[in-house]
Scaffold this active site. Structure first.
Site, PDB file in Angstrom:
ATOM      1  N   LYS A 194      44.927  34.313  52.777  1.00  0.00           N
ATOM      2  CA  LYS A 194      46.334  33.949  52.969  1.00  0.00           C
ATOM      3  C   LYS A 194      47.318  35.058  52.587  1.00  0.00           C
ATOM      4  CE  LYS A 194      46.057  29.037  53.382  1.00  0.00           C
ATOM      5  NZ  LYS A 194      44.724  28.652  52.849  1.00  0.00           N
ATOM      6  N   SER A 232      36.444  32.889  53.686  1.00  0.00           N
ATOM      7  CA  SER A 232      37.913  32.933  53.636  1.00  0.00           C
ATOM      8  C   SER A 232      38.484  32.992  52.232  1.00  0.00           C
ATOM      9  CB  SER A 232      38.495  31.742  54.392  1.00  0.00           C
ATOM     10  OG  SER A 232      37.950  30.530  53.918  1.00  0.00           O
ATOM     11  N   GLU A 266      54.887  24.934  52.260  1.00  0.00           N
ATOM     12  CA  GLU A 266      54.000  23.869  51.814  1.00  0.00           C
ATOM     13  C   GLU A 266      52.706  24.499  51.323  1.00  0.00           C
ATOM     14  OE1 GLU A 266      54.133  25.014  54.847  1.00  0.00           O
ATOM     15  OE2 GLU A 266      51.988  25.409  55.148  1.00  0.00           O
TER      16      GLU A 266
END
Ligand code: PLP
Length: 404
Positions: free
Chosen positions: A93, A382, A115
């Site tokens: 991210k 990830s 969010e």
């Protein structure tokens, strides 16, 4: 094959999916972001600043690792991991958060809001905000706040406000709703930095572009290691950002098979899973068209996965398109398989994966034995599992997993 690199069109459509369906106050705001992004994307100045942060701040390139012991044990295809878990803040991210925060700054915004589900996007954005001197508010469902408590503490230490969301099922979808409301109140000084390849145009395209570095690196690294391209790619799909980041560099390579793994939770009844493309139908959510888990009136139904970051009733519009044209196969792994994979690669490779990533590994563990030893599988790892260890130990503790 069609030129998939050209997608979406100017209005953000991936075939019949995507677009921007917004209240009038936000239409202009999104158009403005789209315009600025188009301009900035081509500026070498912006690209250089971002690439410098990737290298010197986030720690890119992340390595590709050959999982020798796991591959031997499974006795089939050779398994490799793209190690996004080694990035600063522990997941992929940070790639799009640095891009979004940099864009916000260049647009003269003073605050970024978002969010978060598992808290990974919140932590990554709070990190990018601290680095670039922006204020930051993160909206998070109360259920997720409890489950992912260390990430709540992390965000607050980084100087971000964490705002509890108590509506609905108190998870990711409700956090998105709350963040959209906050954005509507002040779209001038704030920028909504969406946490995946979802939301109205330009977010699905923009977040994908920021994540494309994962696939670009992996392609080069895998070739250097093996002299070839991987035969199969596997990534977990929540909103779909880590998956599209890996896939986008290989879309034109027809020989490379791709699998997106959605969470089937505890079963396939409503409320038991978040397998959007396996169980859903086309619909509208949060300003875009895509597959959606919905009731007869088009309202999103409750979703569930042991991995908070996969717990979303929608999915990125490009994935819906790639499903329909059959370029990517979307499959599922449930809680039990993910937990099993979590313990397995912890013990066989010494890597504790995020519960989200464990879904991708679970599918790789199923696929590998069906393939010959000459074949390869590249799994996008990830994120790392530090955030999940207390939860896993509490819920599945006992014998600490199923591996002997
Ligand atoms: C958020 C998250 C995901 C799911 O998001 P995508 O947009 O589908 O990639 C997957 N893995 C990790 C580690 C995450 O933090």
């Amino acid at each position: 094959m069609m030129n998939l690199g050209q997608m979406p069109d100017k209005k953000g459509n991936f075939g019949e999916y995507g677009g921007a369906f917004l209240p009038p106050q936000l239409t202009e705001v999104m158009n403005n972001i789209a315009e600025k992004y188009e301009a900035i994307k081509r500026s070498t100045d912006f690209q250089e600043e971002l690439s410098d942060l990737y290298t010197h701040y986030a720690g890119r390139p992340s390595p590709v690792f050959y999982a020798r012991r796991l591959s031997r044990k499974l006795g089939g295809a050779q398994i490799y991991f793209k190690r996004e878990d080694l990035n600063h803040t522990g997941a992929h991210k940070i790639n799009h958060c640095l891009g979004e925060a940099l864009l916000a700054k260049r647009m003269g915004k003073t605050k970024v809001i978002a969010e978060t589900g598992a808290g990974q996007h919140g932590v990554a954005l709070a990190t990018a905000a601290a680095l670039l001197g922006l204020k930051c508010d993160i909206y998070m469902g109360e259920v997720d706040m409890e489950k992912e408590h260390p990430n709540v503490v992390r965000m607050r230490i980084l100087g971000a406000g964490v705002i509890p969301v108590s509506g609905g099922s108190k998870t990711l979808k409700d956090a998105v709703d709350a963040c959209f409301s906050a954005y509507l109140e002040d779209p001038d000084t704030q920028m909504y930095c969406i946490g995946s390849v979802v939301g109205p145009h330009p977010f699905p395209a923009m977040v994908r572009d920021f994540q494309a570095i994962v696939g670009e690196e992996a392609r080069r690294q895998f070739r250097e290691m093996t002299g070839e391209l991987p035969d199969n790619l596997i990534a977990c799909v929540g909103g779909g950002s880590n998956a599209i980041g890996l896939f986008s560099a290989f879309l034109e390579d027809e020989k490379v098979k791709m699998y997106g793994v959605e969470p089937s939770g505890t079963g396939f009844k409503p409320g038991e899973h978040a397998a959007t493309m396996t169980m859903g139908t086309p619909g509208m959510i949060h300003g875009f068209r895509s597959y959606l888990i919905q009731d007869g009136k088009g309202e999103p139904l409750p979703v569930y996965s042991v991995a908070s970051g996969l717990d979303y009733p929608g999915v990125g519009p490009q994935h819906s398109y790639l499903k329909d044209i059959r370029r990517v196969q979307y499959v599922t792994a449930g809680d039990r398989e993910a937990i099993n994979a979590f313990f397995e690669i912890s013990r066989v490779e010494g890597i504790i994966p995020a519960l989200e990533s464990a879904h991708a590994i679970a599918y790789a563990m199923k696929l590998a034995p069906e393939l010959s030893g000459e074949r390869s599988i590249l799994v996008n790892l990830s994120g790392r599992g530090d955030k999940d260890i207390d939860f896993v130990a509490r819920k599945y503790g006992g014998d600490y997993g199923v591996t002997e």
